[in-house]
Design a protein around this motif. Structure first.
Motif, short mmCIF file in Angstrom:
data_model
loop_
_atom_site.label_atom_id
_atom_site.label_comp_id
_atom_site.label_asym_id
_atom_site.label_seq_id
_atom_site.Cartn_x
_atom_site.Cartn_y
_atom_site.Cartn_z
N THR A 1 1.29 -1.36 0.17
CA THR A 1 0.25 0.32 -0.24
C THR A 1 0.98 1.21 -0.01
N HIS B 1 1.51 9.10 -5.42
CA HIS B 1 1.18 7.81 -3.70
C HIS B 1 2.29 8.42 -2.46
N THR C 1 -2.44 9.64 0.38
CA THR C 1 -3.74 9.33 -0.09
C THR C 1 -3.76 7.87 0.72
N HIS D 1 -2.09 2.04 -10.46
CA HIS D 1 -3.19 2.82 -9.14
C HIS D 1 -3.77 1.91 -8.89
N THR E 1 -2.36 -0.35 -4.46
CA THR E 1 -3.17 -0.04 -3.35
C THR E 1 -3.96 -1.38 -2.56
N TYR F 1 -8.85 3.78 -1.93
CA TYR F 1 -8.03 4.39 -3.08
C TYR F 1 -8.71 5.43 -3.94
#
Length: 643
Positions: A15, A63, A68, A84, A88, A114
Motif C-alpha cells: 500500500t 502516492h 492518499t 494505481h 493500493t 483509494y
C-alpha cells in the motif's frame, strides 16, 4: 506463456503507506518493477494497457508525495489506473481484472478506499475533484483533491467547464495534465524541469504573493499592467500555460513524467503551497516499456492476452465479420453513390470503424474529439444544409449528448443518422460501457426512427434505410463483436419503415425479438416445439415505429406474445404494451410478457454469462414462456393450490 517478474522491492510495498516509508532513491526501482508487473498481468488478463504503462512513474510519485487516501486521487476514465490498483492493496487480484468476480476495469468506489470516484467515461475527474476539494474547504479538512486527466480527456468541454469554476477550491485542488500524446508539449528537458521546480517553490510563490499584495495598492491601470507583465514574463519562462492561467489555475510545467528527479520536487512544492488551484503539466509516453516490436499507441491502448516470450497476441479466429466492420463497409458503399454522406466520430475512429471510411473519404470524415455533445449538434448543422451525416458513437457515450439529440435534432426533425455501436451488454468493460438505455431514451422521442439489427445482413440494409430517411432523425443499433455468419447481400436494400418480418411461423407462442437476440429466440423456439408449443418468431426490426399490423395479427392468433430486447425498462416492450393496451387487445385472453435487461447495473463478466443472468438467452426465453403459460420445464400444465 506468462513470466512472473521478480519484484523484491514492490513486494514490500502493498500500500502507499509502505511506499512512503522508502527513501526517494528507491522509487526508481519501484517504478521499474511496477511496470514489469503491469506487463505481466496484462499478458494474462488483457485489457487497457498503454495509458497505464505511461503513468507508472507518475503513479509512484503521486502516492509517495500525497497522503492518499485522505488526499483524494482521481484518475480520469480509469484506463490509467492499473498501476494505481497494484499499489493500493489490489495486486493479488490484478490478473483477474475485467473477469467475472475479478477487479473492475476502471476505478470503482466500492472496490477500494483509494478509489474516491468511479470512472469509465472521460473528462469527469476535474469536476469530481473540485466537488471534493470544496467539500474539504467547507468542512475545514486539510486534504487535497488531485485529478489526473489525459489520454484525450482534455478535448471534452466538461473539463474546461470545471476549470472555469475551480477558483473556489483554492489550493485544495491539483490537476495533473497527463500529456501522453505529445499534443501540447512536443519536447521537455532539463531547463523546463528546472524552471518548473523554481516557479512551484515556496520562495517563488511567497514572493509572487507579496507582489500581488503590492499590486493591489496600485491604481487600477498600473495594477492591470503589472499583472500582464507578470503573466508575460512567466509565459516566456515556462513556454505555455496562458489558457490555464486565464481559467484561474497556476500553471507549472511541462515536466518529464518519467523522471523522478523532476517529478518529486515539483509535486512536493505543489503539495506544500498555499497557492491554488494548480495545474501541473506532465509529459508521458503512452505504452512506455511495452514488450512488442512495433510501437503503436492506438493499437496498444487495449490488448488481448499475449505471450510474454513470443509477443504473440491471443486472438480468436473470426467466424463472421464484426458488426463494426459491416457498418463501415456498408457506409462506404453508400458514400460511393452519394457525395452528401458525412461520417462523424467522437475520438473513436477505429472503435466505430470510421478509420476505414476516412481512408476512402478523408474530406468527409470528422473526428471531433471527446465531445459527443458537439458531434450531435455539428451533425444537426450539416443536416440542416442538406447533407447526410452519420454520427457513429457507442451507445454508452451517446448518453452524454441526450439534450442535443432532443433539442437540436428531434425537435427540428433534422435527419441526423445515429450509428450506435456496442448496443447491449459489452462484457469485460462492465456497467459504465454497457449499451443498456438507448432504445428507451431514443424511442421516447417524437419523430425518431429506431432500428436494431438482428444480424450483419440486416445491419447492411439498415444503413441503406437510414440514408433514405430524409424527413426525421434515425438510429440503428448493433452489438459489439462478430455477426452470426449469415450470407451477406450484395447491396443494402431500403426497408419499409416500421415493418418487421416473420422468421418462423407457429400457432401458440409468438416471440417478437428486437436486435441480435433473434438467434437465441430461434433456439428457444426449437426447444419449445419439443414441448408441444408451436412457436412463431418475428424480427421486429424497428423499436419505433412498431409494426402495429404484425402485432395485431400475432395477438389475434397466439396465446402468448413475448418481446425480447437488449435494453432497459421503458424500451421496445413498453411501446408494444402501450400499443396493445391502446387497442384494447390486453383486455382479452392474450398473455403478454416483456423480456429486457434487469433493473440493475450488471457487473463485468463474459457476455454470455451476463445474458444468462439477464434471462435473455435461449434457456431464459424458454423458462419465461413456460412460466407465463403455467407449465413446468416438461411443458406440462402446473396446477396451483389456493390456501
Amino acid at each position: 506463456m506468462s513470466v512472473r517478474p521478480e519484484t523484491p522491492l514492490l513486494d514490500k510495498v502493498p500500500t502507499p503507506k509502505e511506499l512512503r516509508a522508502l527513501p526517494k532513491s528507491k522509487l526508481r526501482q519501484v517504478a521499474d518493477e511496477l511496470r514489469s508487473e503491469v506487463i505481466s498481468a496484462a499478458s494474462i488478463s488483457g485489457g487497457h494497457f498503454g495509458a497505464g504503462l505511461g503513468v507508472v512513474e507518475l503513479t509512484v510519485a503521486l502516492h509517495y508525495v500525497f497522503n492518499t487516501p485522505d488526499d483524494r486521487l482521481i484518475w480520469d476514465v480509469g484506463h490509467q489506473a492499473y498501476p494505481h490498483k497494484i499499489l493500493t492493496g489490489r495486486r493479488a487480484g490484478i490478473r483477474t481484472i475485467r473477469q467475472g468476480d475479478g477487479l473492475a476495469p476502471f476505478t470503482k468506489r466500492t472496490e477500494s478506499e483509494y478509489d474516491p470516484f468511479g470512472a469509465g467515461h472521460s473528462s469527469t475527474s476535474i469536476s469530481a475533484a473540485l466537488g471534493m476539494a470544496v467539500a474539504n474547504k467547507l468542512s475545514g479538512k486539510k486534504g487535497r483533491s488531485i485529478a489526473v486527466i489525459g489520454d484525450g480527456a482534455m478535448s471534452a468541454g466538461m473539463a474546461y467547464e470545471a476549470m472555469n469554476n475551480a477558483k473556489q477550491a483554492g489550493n485544495r485542488l491539483v490537476v495533473i495534465l497527463n500529456d501522453n500524446d505529445m499534443s501540447i508539449a512536443p519536447a521537455v528537458g532539463g531547463l523546463s524541469a528546472y524552471l518548473a521546480k523554481i516557479i512551484s517553490s515556496e520562495t517563488f510563490l511567497s514572493l509572487r504573493g507579496f507582489g500581488k499584495k503590492i499590486v493591489e495598492l496600485l491604481p487600477r491601470p498600473l495594477a492591470e499592467r503589472a499583472r500582464l507583465w507578470e503573466e508575460s514574463a512567466r509565459g516566456l519562462a515556462i513556454g505555455g500555460g496562458t489558457l490555464f492561467d486565464e481559467l484561474g489555475f497556476y500553471y507549472v510545467g511541462p515536466i518529464d513524467g518519467h523522471n523522478m528527479d523532476h517529478l518529486l520536487p515539483v509535486l512536493e512544492n505543489v503539495r506544500d503551497t498555499e497557492e491554488g488551484p494548480i495545474l501541473v503539466h506532465v509529459v508521458t509516453e503512452k505504452g512506455r516499456g511495452h514488450p512488442f516490436d512495433t510501437p503503436n499507441q492506438e493499437k496498444y491502448h487495449a490488448v488481448p492476452q499475449f505471450d510474454l516470450i513470443t509477443k504473440e497476441q491471443k486472438k480468436s479466429k473470426p467466424v463472421a465479420p464484426t458488426y463494426t466492420n459491416v457498418f463501415a463497409e456498408s457506409l462506404i458503399a453508400e458514400a460511393e453513390k452519394n457525395d452528401k454522406i458525412i461520417a462523424i466520430t467522437a475520438a473513436m475512429p477505429s472503435g466505430t470503424g470510421l478509420d476505414k471510411f476516412e481512408k476512402r473519404f478523408p474530406d468527409r470524415t470528422f473526428d471531433v474529439g471527446i465531445a459527443e455533445q458537439h458531434a450531435v449538434t455539428f451533425a444537426a448543422g450539416l443536416a440542416a444544409e442538406g447533407y447526410i451525416p452519420f454520427t457513429a458513437i457507442y451507445s454508452t457515450f451517446l448518453q452524454r449528448a441526450y439534450d442535443q439529440i432532443v433539442h437540436d435534432v428531434a425537435v427540428q426533425s433534422l435527419p441526423v443518422r445515429f450509428a450506435i455501436d456496442r448496443a447491449g451488454l459489452v462484457g469485460a468493460d462492465g456497467p459504465t460501457h454497457a449499451g443498456s438505455f438507448d432504445i428507451t431514451y431514443l424511442a421516447s422521442l417524437p419523430n425518431m426512427v429506431v432500428m436494431a439489427a438482428a444480424d450483419e445482413a440486416e445491419l447492411k440494409h439498415m444503413v441503406a434505410t437510414a440514408v433514405s430517411i430524409t424527413d426525421r432523425p434515425s438510429a440503428v443499433r448493433y452489438p459489439r463483436g462478430e455477426g452470426v455468419g449469415v450470407e451477406m447481400p450484395v447491396k443494402g436494400e431500403i426497408l419499409p419503415i416500421g415493418k418487421g418480418r416473420i422468421v418462423k411461423k407457429g400457432k401458440s407462442v409468438a416471440i417478437v425479438s428486437l436486435g441480435s437476440r433473434l438467434a437465441e429466440a430461434l433456439k428457444a423456439a426449437e426447444e419449445l416445439e419439443t414441448k408441444g408449443l408451436s412457436t412463431t418468431v418475428a424480427d421486429a426490426r424497428f423499436a419505433k415505429p412498431v409494426d402495429e399490423q404484425m402485432l395485431k395479427d400475432l395477438a389475434a392468433s397466439h396465446d402468448l406474445l413475448i418481446t425480447i430486447e437488449e435494453g432497459s425498462i421503458g424500451g421496445f416492450g413498453a411501446h408494444v404494451m402501450d400499443y396493445l393496451a391502446g387497442e384494447g387487445i390486453l383486455d382479452g385472453s392474450l398473455k403478454v410478457r416483456a423480456l429486457k435487461l434487469p433493473d440493475v447495473f450488471q457487473d463485468h463478466d463474459k457476455p454470455e454469462k451476463m445474458y444468462e443472468e439477464a434471462g435473455l438467452n435461449a434457456s431464459g426465453i424458454v423458462a419465461a414462456v413456460l412460466k407465463a403459460l403455467g407449465r413446468n420445464d416438461l411443458g406440462q400444465s402446473v396446477t396451483t393450490r389456493t390456501l
